[in-house]
Design a protein around this motif. Sequence first.
Motif, PDB file in Angstrom:
ATOM      1  N   LEU A  81       3.294   2.122 -14.974  1.00 57.35           N
ATOM      2  CA  LEU A  81       3.838   1.068 -14.651  1.00 57.35           C
ATOM      3  C   LEU A  81       4.449   0.851 -13.187  1.00 57.35           C
ATOM      4  O   LEU A  81       4.267  -0.167 -12.298  1.00 57.35           O
ATOM      5  CB  LEU A  81       4.492   0.388 -15.517  1.00 57.35           C
ATOM      6  CG  LEU A  81       4.228  -0.087 -16.957  1.00 57.35           C
ATOM      7  CD1 LEU A  81       4.974  -0.863 -18.015  1.00 57.35           C
ATOM      8  CD2 LEU A  81       2.701  -0.815 -16.529  1.00 57.35           C
ATOM      9  N   THR A  82       4.764   2.127 -12.980  1.00 56.75           N
ATOM     10  CA  THR A  82       5.596   2.191 -11.565  1.00 56.75           C
ATOM     11  C   THR A  82       4.358   1.854 -10.550  1.00 56.75           C
ATOM     12  O   THR A  82       4.763   1.509  -9.388  1.00 56.75           O
ATOM     13  CB  THR A  82       6.253   3.520 -11.319  1.00 56.75           C
ATOM     14  OG1 THR A  82       5.409   4.525 -11.293  1.00 56.75           O
ATOM     15  CG2 THR A  82       7.468   3.656 -12.012  1.00 56.75           C
ATOM     16  N   GLU A  83       3.271   2.417 -10.946  1.00 54.43           N
ATOM     17  CA  GLU A  83       2.052   2.230  -9.946  1.00 54.43           C
ATOM     18  C   GLU A  83       1.949   0.541  -9.369  1.00 54.43           C
ATOM     19  O   GLU A  83       1.600   0.297  -8.194  1.00 54.43           O
ATOM     20  CB  GLU A  83       0.772   2.441 -10.477  1.00 54.43           C
ATOM     21  CG  GLU A  83       0.754   3.855 -10.721  1.00 54.43           C
ATOM     22  CD  GLU A  83       0.059   4.853  -9.328  1.00 54.43           C
ATOM     23  OE1 GLU A  83      -0.205   4.149  -8.367  1.00 54.43           O
ATOM     24  OE2 GLU A  83      -0.250   5.977  -9.572  1.00 54.43           O
ATOM     25  N   PHE A  84       2.267  -0.308 -10.306  1.00 54.69           N
ATOM     26  CA  PHE A  84       1.852  -1.607  -9.938  1.00 54.69           C
ATOM     27  C   PHE A  84       3.271  -2.441  -9.372  1.00 54.69           C
ATOM     28  O   PHE A  84       3.113  -3.609  -8.918  1.00 54.69           O
ATOM     29  CB  PHE A  84       1.510  -2.516 -11.301  1.00 54.69           C
ATOM     30  CG  PHE A  84       0.695  -1.846 -12.119  1.00 54.69           C
ATOM     31  CD1 PHE A  84      -0.635  -2.000 -11.767  1.00 54.69           C
ATOM     32  CD2 PHE A  84       1.138  -1.085 -13.132  1.00 54.69           C
ATOM     33  CE1 PHE A  84      -1.842  -1.252 -12.345  1.00 54.69           C
ATOM     34  CE2 PHE A  84      -0.177  -0.881 -13.886  1.00 54.69           C
ATOM     35  CZ  PHE A  84      -1.654  -0.627 -13.488  1.00 54.69           C
ATOM     36  N   PHE A  85       4.126  -1.732  -9.321  1.00 58.35           N
ATOM     37  CA  PHE A  85       5.521  -2.277  -8.397  1.00 58.35           C
ATOM     38  C   PHE A  85       5.214  -2.521  -7.071  1.00 58.35           C
ATOM     39  O   PHE A  85       4.792  -1.736  -6.136  1.00 58.35           O
ATOM     40  CB  PHE A  85       6.831  -1.219  -8.774  1.00 58.35           C
ATOM     41  CG  PHE A  85       8.120  -1.704  -7.879  1.00 58.35           C
ATOM     42  CD1 PHE A  85       8.442  -2.845  -8.093  1.00 58.35           C
ATOM     43  CD2 PHE A  85       8.730  -0.672  -7.525  1.00 58.35           C
ATOM     44  CE1 PHE A  85       9.562  -3.437  -7.575  1.00 58.35           C
ATOM     45  CE2 PHE A  85      10.033  -1.200  -7.012  1.00 58.35           C
ATOM     46  CZ  PHE A  85      10.358  -2.546  -6.864  1.00 58.35           C
ATOM     47  N   ASN A  86       5.519  -3.844  -6.679  1.00 50.20           N
ATOM     48  CA  ASN A  86       4.954  -4.524  -5.456  1.00 50.20           C
ATOM     49  C   ASN A  86       6.329  -5.197  -4.851  1.00 50.20           C
ATOM     50  O   ASN A  86       5.911  -6.288  -4.686  1.00 50.20           O
ATOM     51  CB  ASN A  86       3.631  -5.098  -5.454  1.00 50.20           C
ATOM     52  CG  ASN A  86       3.426  -5.480  -4.187  1.00 50.20           C
ATOM     53  OD1 ASN A  86       3.655  -5.058  -3.160  1.00 50.20           O
ATOM     54  ND2 ASN A  86       2.015  -6.493  -4.190  1.00 50.20           N
ATOM     55  N   PRO A  87       7.236  -4.683  -4.351  1.00 50.91           N
ATOM     56  CA  PRO A  87       8.259  -5.586  -3.983  1.00 50.91           C
ATOM     57  C   PRO A  87       8.036  -6.206  -2.648  1.00 50.91           C
ATOM     58  O   PRO A  87       7.069  -5.611  -1.919  1.00 50.91           O
ATOM     59  CB  PRO A  87       9.474  -4.490  -3.815  1.00 50.91           C
ATOM     60  CG  PRO A  87       8.804  -3.001  -3.501  1.00 50.91           C
ATOM     61  CD  PRO A  87       7.611  -3.114  -4.322  1.00 50.91           C
ATOM     62  N   PRO A  88       8.766  -7.198  -2.405  1.00 53.88           N
ATOM     63  CA  PRO A  88       8.441  -8.168  -1.212  1.00 53.88           C
ATOM     64  C   PRO A  88       8.274  -7.398   0.074  1.00 53.88           C
ATOM     65  O   PRO A  88       7.666  -7.245   1.278  1.00 53.88           O
ATOM     66  CB  PRO A  88       9.294  -9.084  -1.164  1.00 53.88           C
ATOM     67  CG  PRO A  88       9.828  -9.090  -2.714  1.00 53.88           C
ATOM     68  CD  PRO A  88       9.824  -7.918  -3.096  1.00 53.88           C
ATOM     69  N   PRO A 143      -5.030  -3.180  -2.262  1.00 52.55           N
ATOM     70  CA  PRO A 143      -3.743  -3.947  -2.295  1.00 52.55           C
ATOM     71  C   PRO A 143      -3.208  -3.886  -3.766  1.00 52.55           C
ATOM     72  O   PRO A 143      -4.083  -3.615  -4.620  1.00 52.55           O
ATOM     73  CB  PRO A 143      -4.568  -5.339  -2.182  1.00 52.55           C
ATOM     74  CG  PRO A 143      -5.918  -5.533  -2.356  1.00 52.55           C
ATOM     75  CD  PRO A 143      -6.249  -3.963  -1.839  1.00 52.55           C
ATOM     76  N   LYS A 144      -2.065  -3.865  -3.737  1.00 51.49           N
ATOM     77  CA  LYS A 144      -1.130  -3.799  -5.177  1.00 51.49           C
ATOM     78  C   LYS A 144      -1.216  -5.411  -5.594  1.00 51.49           C
ATOM     79  O   LYS A 144      -1.348  -6.257  -4.901  1.00 51.49           O
ATOM     80  CB  LYS A 144       0.431  -3.207  -4.888  1.00 51.49           C
ATOM     81  CG  LYS A 144       0.361  -1.799  -4.711  1.00 51.49           C
ATOM     82  CD  LYS A 144       1.853  -1.348  -4.708  1.00 51.49           C
ATOM     83  CE  LYS A 144       1.949   0.051  -4.811  1.00 51.49           C
ATOM     84  NZ  LYS A 144       3.384   0.539  -4.941  1.00 51.49           N
TER      85      LYS A 144
END
Length: 228
Positions: free
Chosen positions: A83-90, A107-108
């Motif tokens: 699930l870390t793959e999908f982490f997309n902070p601003p 793009p994430k």
Amino acid sequence: MRSRVVLPGFALLLVACTGGSGDPIDPVPCDPEAEDCVYETTLEYPDGPFGTSIGNVIEPFTFEGYIDPSTRFGEDARVTISLTEFFNPPDGDGVYGPDSIFEEGSPKPKALMMNVAAVWCGPCKEEAAQILPKEYAALHPKGMELLSILTDSDTPGDPAGLSDLDNWVLAFSSTYPSVIDPDYKVGLLVDTTQYPANFIIDTSTMTIVEVVVGKPSTSFFEKLNQLL
């Protein structure tokens, strides 16, 4: 958990440069054309509080399965998906990096839908056949990703294996990341008598913004669309 994000070289950022000895020196802005200057930052996966209620951070679980079984399928195509793959902070760059299992530069997601299903579950099959393909086709181009998580086999309480996953993705012509959860990392966090379960995750914080047990309604996808 750490996620490596490469930032644009032209930005005036703190960077890690090395001298001739290879030892790190104090971070300073440097010439993006210089070979000894690496523009990168390390982003921390949110600390929590972890849980499965609205407002909680989803734990950084890992699963085995496929990125897109419609394009790469079989034993050699199976990967570990975290699930870390999908982490997309601003403040990230919003794309997958060179170390990702996903295509570099793609793009994430802005939002992640997690669908938890079981082979024996009739409503799960209806959702996989009728709801998920339509919604994925509509929302994926806007920035949604779908992670299909198979927990049980055709026997309640018996964990699904890779052969169950293969049969499942072939039966429903799945085009999105699809995995098994034999250790019930997610399966133990939902009411396993009432499959399917569906989560909406805000990937900028990995926070759960919606949880629905059973087939999702129109309002579920409206809330998902609001994150895109």
